[in-house]
Design an enzyme around this catalytic site. Structure first.
Site, short mmCIF file in Angstrom:
data_model
loop_
_atom_site.label_atom_id
_atom_site.label_comp_id
_atom_site.label_asym_id
_atom_site.label_seq_id
_atom_site.Cartn_x
_atom_site.Cartn_y
_atom_site.Cartn_z
N CYS A 114 70.85 14.29 52.62
CA CYS A 114 71.77 13.73 51.61
C CYS A 114 71.14 12.67 50.73
CB CYS A 114 72.99 13.15 52.30
SG CYS A 114 73.86 14.35 53.31
N HIS A 254 77.11 7.63 48.54
CA HIS A 254 77.09 8.99 49.07
C HIS A 254 78.50 9.35 49.53
CE1 HIS A 254 76.11 12.58 51.11
NE2 HIS A 254 76.13 12.09 52.33
N ASN A 284 81.63 16.66 51.33
CA ASN A 284 80.26 16.14 51.34
C ASN A 284 79.34 17.26 50.86
OD1 ASN A 284 77.68 15.33 51.99
ND2 ASN A 284 78.22 14.54 54.02
#
Ligand code: UT7
Length: 335
Positions: A114, A254, A284
């Site tokens: 990520c 994030h 996500n």
């Protein structure tokens, strides 16, 4: 001539197919209420079966090049941040290089989960600021739905597919990417991984039966790490940029869990109206969370030329990466 590196253009690709929490209720033992209260996610997007990461990153990159007023031939380097490349090799970046007609451009993939987009921005910034490259594409895309165990309620409700891209080019000193901060702690490697398919566990009928080709996560440990790492990383990058948190116009964390986002904004003293969130709509999306959010915020006028952006990410590795960026005004670009 001394120069900085900044974002000339942004683009994104969001798949059309929507998977709602209600849909998931029919697949695993979960509820819309659990998912919304524990994560903040209402729905996510799933890539069509015939779409691969290179297709999504190509679409996002075309958008970013258009916005920058450039074409493939102007690109000197292509970095693709992904943990779901089209295949192990060649790199997805090389597939993009060919599709874009970026003749002779350097191209490689960056595999940092990520945090990959911000890692890519940091690499691009070094090449552009030093004059070794003029224009670098940083594309980030993941199709986590292909490595999700759809029988595991602890992970399958969290993720979605998407891609985003930025074109990084030269700009006036004091503008653009003002600072970056990267790091890792591999002692936490086991908390977030896909064990199968590499040299440790090459693909066999057994590794497939043992579900080693799916994403495995210890959510609680990643959660604890995220809260710690985001605070430290945000303080470091803001101080490296010579800024204060009160200077930040838009905070793009994030997008993994609404509770992590809320806690980090509160700790940094950033009011929620300055936090950009698309987690509720997309889940996500791994490396794509920051560039898709940036691209949306820019297009919607939530952020404007001259604004200071703080991007803070964490992910597999375990790793972290943050960037303080001033969005460019027309006059900041160095042609
Ligand atoms: O990009 C980086 C990737 N990952 C992350 O950022 C993840 C970070 N971690 C998280 O976001 C959270 O830890 C999760 C959302 C994954 C889990 O939330 P949590 O509040 O930490 O829940 P938990 O794992 O402590 O589980 C609490 C309960 C458990 O039941 P028991 O043992 O208390 O009976 C789970 O089995 O919730 C249960 N549970 C679910 N229940 C309904 C776990 N997943 C689900 C689900 N639906 N989908």
């Amino acid at each position: 001539m001394k120069r900085n590196a900044g974002i000339w253009g942004l683009g994104r690709f969001i798949p059309e197919r929507v998977l709602t929490n209600k849909d998931l209720e029919k697949m695993v033992d979960t509820t819309d209420e659990w998912i919304v209260t524990r994560t903040g996610i209402s729905e996510r997007r799933i890539a069509d079966d015939d779409v691969a990461t290179s297709d999504m990153t190509l679409a996002a990159t075309r958008g970013a090049l258009d916005q920058a007023g450039l074409n493939g031939a102007d690109v000197d380097m292509i970095i693709v941040a992904t943990v779901t490349p089209d295949m192990s090799f060649p790199s997805t970046a090389c597939l993009l290089q060919d599709a874009l007609g970026a003749e002779g451009a350097a191209a490689f993939d960056l595999q940092v989960g990520c945090t990959g987009f911000v890692y890519g921005l940091a690499v691009a910034e070094q090449f552009v600021a030093s004059g070794q490259a003029d224009f670098v594409v940083v594309a980030a895309g993941d199709i986590l739905s292909r490595i999700t165990n759809w029988e595991d309620r602890a992970t399958c409700v969290l993720f979605g597919d998407a891609a985003g891209a930025a074109v990084v080019g030269p700009c006036r000193p004091g503008t653009g990417i003002l600072s970056t901060y990267l790091g890792s702690d591999g002692s936490g490697a086991d908390h977030l991984k896909m064990p199968g398919g590499g040299s440790r566990h090459p693909a066999t009928a057994e590794t497939v039966a043992d579900r080693l080709h799916y994403l495995h996560m210890n959510g609680r440990e990643v959660f604890k790490f995220a809260v710690r790492a985001m605070g430290r990383s945000a303080h470091e990058v803001v101080s490296r940029a010579g800024l204060r948190f009160s200077d930040i116009d838009c905070y793009i964390p994030h997008q993994a869990n609404r509770r992590i986002i809320d806690a980090s904004a509160a700790r940094l003293g950033i009011p929620m109206e300055k936090v950009y969130i698309n987690l509720d709509r997309f889940g996500n999306t791994s490396a794509a969370t920051v560039p898709t959010a940036l691209s949306e915020a820019w297009e919607q006028g939530v952020i404007s030329p001259g604004d200071h952006i703080l991007a803070v990410t964490f992910g597999a590795g375990l790793s972290w990466a943050s960037a303080a960026i001033q969005m460019l005004k027309e006059k900041d670009r160095l042609a």
